[in-house]
Structure formats: structure tokens, C-alpha cells
Motif scaffolding. Structure first.
Motif, PDB file in Angstrom:
ATOM      1  N   MET A   1       1.083  -1.440   0.115  1.00 34.92           N
ATOM      2  CA  MET A   1      -0.310   0.311  -0.530  1.00 34.92           C
ATOM      3  C   MET A   1       1.186   1.297   0.656  1.00 34.92           C
ATOM      4  N   ASP A   2       0.954   2.589  -0.739  1.00 33.84           N
ATOM      5  CA  ASP A   2       0.987   3.436  -0.610  1.00 33.84           C
ATOM      6  C   ASP A   2       1.201   3.866   0.539  1.00 33.84           C
ATOM      7  N   ASN A   3       2.278   4.894   1.002  1.00 27.93           N
ATOM      8  CA  ASN A   3       2.377   5.426   1.979  1.00 27.93           C
ATOM      9  C   ASN A   3       1.658   6.769   2.241  1.00 27.93           C
ATOM     10  N   LEU A   4       0.537   7.133   3.128  1.00 27.95           N
ATOM     11  CA  LEU A   4      -0.540   7.668   2.861  1.00 27.95           C
ATOM     12  C   LEU A   4      -0.411   8.892   2.680  1.00 27.95           C
ATOM     13  N   ASP A   5       1.103   9.780   2.985  1.00 29.41           N
ATOM     14  CA  ASP A   5       1.485  11.062   3.141  1.00 29.41           C
ATOM     15  C   ASP A   5       1.850  10.967   1.480  1.00 29.41           C
ATOM     16  N   ASN A   6       1.605  10.346   0.962  1.00 31.14           N
ATOM     17  CA  ASN A   6       1.995  10.516  -1.030  1.00 31.14           C
ATOM     18  C   ASN A   6       0.772  10.559  -1.283  1.00 31.14           C
ATOM     19  N   ARG A   7      -0.361  10.468  -0.669  1.00 30.43           N
ATOM     20  CA  ARG A   7      -1.543  10.391  -1.291  1.00 30.43           C
ATOM     21  C   ARG A   7      -2.453  12.065  -0.594  1.00 30.43           C
ATOM     22  N   PRO A   8      -3.194  12.573  -2.076  1.00 30.54           N
ATOM     23  CA  PRO A   8      -3.920  13.420  -1.702  1.00 30.54           C
ATOM     24  C   PRO A   8      -5.148  13.253  -0.526  1.00 30.54           C
ATOM     25  N   HIS A   9      -5.629  14.137   0.032  1.00 31.18           N
ATOM     26  CA  HIS A   9      -6.450  13.847   1.454  1.00 31.18           C
ATOM     27  C   HIS A   9      -7.801  14.558   0.898  1.00 31.18           C
ATOM     28  N   VAL A  10      -8.606  13.475   1.054  1.00 28.65           N
ATOM     29  CA  VAL A  10      -9.870  14.077   0.719  1.00 28.65           C
ATOM     30  C   VAL A  10     -11.093  13.141   1.686  1.00 28.65           C
ATOM     31  N   LEU A  11     -12.370  14.717   1.890  1.00 25.97           N
ATOM     32  CA  LEU A  11     -13.263  14.169   2.802  1.00 25.97           C
ATOM     33  C   LEU A  11     -14.552  14.411   1.693  1.00 25.97           C
ATOM     34  N   ILE A  12     -15.231  13.116   2.127  1.00 28.66           N
ATOM     35  CA  ILE A  12     -15.852  13.222   1.625  1.00 28.66           C
ATOM     36  C   ILE A  12     -17.189  12.774   3.152  1.00 28.66           C
ATOM     37  N   THR A  13     -18.200  13.941   2.905  1.00 32.69           N
ATOM     38  CA  THR A  13     -19.600  13.740   3.719  1.00 32.69           C
ATOM     39  C   THR A  13     -20.486  12.915   2.970  1.00 32.69           C
ATOM     40  N   GLY A  14     -20.991  12.879   3.920  1.00 33.83           N
ATOM     41  CA  GLY A  14     -21.910  11.524   2.985  1.00 33.83           C
ATOM     42  C   GLY A  14     -21.329  10.314   2.379  1.00 33.83           C
ATOM     43  N   GLY A  15     -19.971   9.951   3.119  1.00 30.14           N
ATOM     44  CA  GLY A  15     -19.913   9.025   1.823  1.00 30.14           C
ATOM     45  C   GLY A  15     -20.035   7.015   2.283  1.00 30.14           C
ATOM     46  N   THR A  16     -20.717   7.119   3.202  1.00 25.03           N
ATOM     47  CA  THR A  16     -20.824   5.374   3.455  1.00 25.03           C
ATOM     48  C   THR A  16     -22.122   4.988   2.240  1.00 25.03           C
ATOM     49  N   ARG A  17     -23.054   6.124   1.911  1.00 21.97           N
ATOM     50  CA  ARG A  17     -23.288   5.646   0.319  1.00 21.97           C
ATOM     51  C   ARG A  17     -24.210   6.006  -0.098  1.00 21.97           C
ATOM     52  N   GLY A  18     -25.124   6.249  -1.668  1.00 17.36           N
ATOM     53  CA  GLY A  18     -24.792   6.454  -2.851  1.00 17.36           C
ATOM     54  C   GLY A  18     -23.980   7.284  -3.544  1.00 17.36           C
ATOM     55  N   ILE A  19     -24.096   8.868  -4.072  1.00 22.32           N
ATOM     56  CA  ILE A  19     -23.420   9.043  -4.516  1.00 22.32           C
ATOM     57  C   ILE A  19     -22.043   9.667  -4.067  1.00 22.32           C
ATOM     58  N   GLY A  20     -22.029   9.774  -2.347  1.00 26.02           N
ATOM     59  CA  GLY A  20     -20.638  10.092  -1.718  1.00 26.02           C
ATOM     60  C   GLY A  20     -19.940   8.866  -1.917  1.00 26.02           C
ATOM     61  N   ARG A  21     -20.871   7.467  -1.144  1.00 25.65           N
ATOM     62  CA  ARG A  21     -19.988   6.440  -1.721  1.00 25.65           C
ATOM     63  C   ARG A  21     -19.229   5.973  -2.965  1.00 25.65           C
ATOM     64  N   ALA A  22     -19.993   6.382  -3.954  1.00 25.91           N
ATOM     65  CA  ALA A  22     -19.179   6.193  -5.532  1.00 25.91           C
ATOM     66  C   ALA A  22     -18.454   7.108  -5.808  1.00 25.91           C
ATOM     67  N   VAL A  23     -18.573   8.381  -5.097  1.00 28.62           N
ATOM     68  CA  VAL A  23     -16.804   9.235  -5.059  1.00 28.62           C
ATOM     69  C   VAL A  23     -15.346   8.352  -4.671  1.00 28.62           C
ATOM     70  N   ALA A  24     -15.859   7.997  -3.315  1.00 28.88           N
ATOM     71  CA  ALA A  24     -14.757   7.148  -3.245  1.00 28.88           C
ATOM     72  C   ALA A  24     -14.727   5.957  -3.414  1.00 28.88           C
ATOM     73  N   GLU A  25     -14.964   5.136  -4.158  1.00 27.83           N
ATOM     74  CA  GLU A  25     -15.130   4.500  -4.708  1.00 27.83           C
ATOM     75  C   GLU A  25     -14.067   4.671  -6.029  1.00 27.83           C
ATOM     76  N   GLU A  26     -14.388   5.723  -6.310  1.00 26.55           N
ATOM     77  CA  GLU A  26     -13.781   6.401  -7.553  1.00 26.55           C
ATOM     78  C   GLU A  26     -12.117   6.621  -7.256  1.00 26.55           C
ATOM     79  N   LEU A  27     -12.214   7.791  -6.029  1.00 22.29           N
ATOM     80  CA  LEU A  27     -11.258   8.366  -5.376  1.00 22.29           C
ATOM     81  C   LEU A  27     -10.078   7.458  -4.716  1.00 22.29           C
ATOM     82  N   ALA A  28     -10.210   6.122  -4.783  1.00 20.33           N
ATOM     83  CA  ALA A  28     -10.345   4.956  -3.546  1.00 20.33           C
ATOM     84  C   ALA A  28      -8.636   4.944  -4.177  1.00 20.33           C
ATOM     85  N   PRO A  29      -8.269   4.176  -5.454  1.00 22.34           N
ATOM     86  CA  PRO A  29      -6.919   3.978  -6.140  1.00 22.34           C
ATOM     87  C   PRO A  29      -5.807   4.681  -5.670  1.00 22.34           C
TER      88      PRO A  29
END
Length: 232
Positions: A1-29
Motif C-alpha cells: 500500500m502507498d504511504n498515506l503521505d503520498n496520497r492527496p487527502h479528501v473528505l467526502i461527506t455522506g461517504g457511506t452510501r449513494g453518490i458519496g460512496r461512489a465518489v469514494a470508490e472512484e478516488l480510492a485508487p
């Protein structure tokens, strides 16, 4: 796994379902995710499903909760506001309490959280993405309180964008049409219609619009994006 410091940090409100969850899926890599939600166990479970993520637990209607959760964030490259609620009813039917609840979640909480995170976003010359709606431009009978909140959210985004240019923070409004989510099922149920998922956008299509906005090169900002279903 990449070092966390090498990844941009993003906060997604409503990230557990719906559009927010889909955003998380897209950005996770490529990103370290802060998965926003009120349910601690659910936020933790969703965060655990990604290679680099942690829960961001707060009741966005509580100023104390927001202050405490935001106070623990020192680094932030992007803030995606996806949490939101709706209520259907005519102006005659809607109560003062309903107006307060919708505006509290869809506008006041957004402004409060953004304000508290601006120092970190400024340090990163980061981005704010607000999931708005077609209702941020148009009104329909029975949709006054939701439309009012989304008109207000658009005004907030437009003002924030101009205020933050000098600090290098970029601000984008995403305006999806109808999306196949729990909220859309709630709306159709209230209206008494038949629910056809294929008539709506997928959450993933909206998430890809968010990814596009976040991928803008540093000298540019995507100010507004409209995404509409092909079906009529």
C-alpha cells in the motif's frame, strides 16, 4: 500500500452510501479518503473496505460535532460535500421545523464545515466540490424547500469561489439530474409513481464528474458542471 503521505487527502461527506460512496470508490485508487457519516460503525466499515481511508464521524447538524471532527484534520487537499436530505410537500404543507432541518443539513452544515477546514485547504491550495442538483437552477411544485436549499448552496459556492481565488482554493458545483439513489426512491414514493432505475443517472456517473473536476490542472478550475440523464 502507498504511504498515506503520498496520497492527496479528501473528505467526502455522506461517504457511506449513494453518490458519496461512489465518489469514494472512484478516488480510492489514488487518494486517502476520509469517509464522512453519522454512524460510527458504518463509516468505519466503509473506510476499511478501501486501501487508504479512515472514518470522519460527525452529526453535521451539531456545531460541536463538526468543530470537534474538523479540529482533528490538519491536512486536506479536497472537500467533497455529498451529504444532503430532502422533503417533499407544498409550501402550505411544510412546517417551520422541516424548513429548518433541510436548510441546516444542506446549507448551514456545509458552510460551517467548509469554514472550519479552509485553513487546511488553503495550505494545500485545495479544492471544494459541492454536489448540488438541477433543483439549484429550477423549481417544481412540491419541491420548494429542497430547491431553496440548493439555490442557496449555489450562491454559497459562487461566493466562496470568488473569496478563495486569492488563496488558491478552487470551488466546483456539480448539478446532477435525477440519480438512482435512496433519495430518489423517497421522492418517487411520495409522488406515488413507478420507480424505474434505468431512467436515472447512476451514482457512478456523478462521481466521475467529481473526479473530472478534481483533475483540473492547477491553473484552472471547473466552476460548474451539469450532468443529465439521457432518458426523458
Amino acid at each position: 500500500m502507498d504511504n498515506l503521505d503520498n496520497r492527496p487527502h479528501v473528505l467526502i461527506t455522506g461517504g457511506t452510501r449513494g453518490i458519496g460512496r461512489a465518489v469514494a470508490e472512484e478516488l480510492a485508487p489514488t487518494h486517502h479518503l476520509l469517509i464522512g457519516g453519522r454512524d460510527r460503525d458504518l463509516a468505519a466499515a466503509v473506510a476499511a473496505s478501501f486501501p487508504s481511508a479512515e472514518p470522519f464521524v460527525a452529526d453535521l447538524t451539531s456545531g460541536d460535532d463538526v468543530a470537534a471532527a474538523a479540529g482533528r484534520i490538519d491536512r486536506l487537499d479536497a472537500l467533497v460535500h455529498s451529504a444532503g436530505i430532502t422533503a417533499m410537500g407544498t409550501v402550505e404543507e411544510l412546517s417551520r421545523q422541516t424548513w429548518r432541518e433541510i436548510l441546516e443539513v444542506n446549507v448551514v452544515a456545509v458552510a460551517d464545515l467548509t469554514s472550519r477546514l479552509l485553513p487546511a485547504l488553503r495550505r494545500a491550495r485545495g479544492q471544494v466540490v459541492l454536489i448540488n442538483s438541477g433543483s439549484g437552477f429550477f423549481t417544481n411544485p412540491g419541491n420548494s424547500v429542497y430547491s431553496a436549499s440548493k439555490f442557496a448552496l449555489r450562491a454559497f459556492a459562487d461566493t466562496l469561489r470568488e473569496e478563495e481565488r486569492q488563496h488558491g482554493v478552487r470551488v466546483t458545483s456539480i448539478h446532477p439530474g435525477k440519480v438512482d439513489t435512496d433519495m430518489q426512491r423517497q421522492i418517487v414514493g411520495h409522488q406515488g409513481g413507478d420507480y424505474r432505475a434505468d431512467a436515472y443517472l447512476t451514482p457512478e456517473s456523478v462521481a466521475r464528474a467529481v473526479v473530472f473536476a478534481l483533475g483540473a490542472t492547477p491553473e484552472a478550475q471547473v466552476e460548474s458542471l451539469n450532468v443529465r440523464p439521457m432518458a426523458t
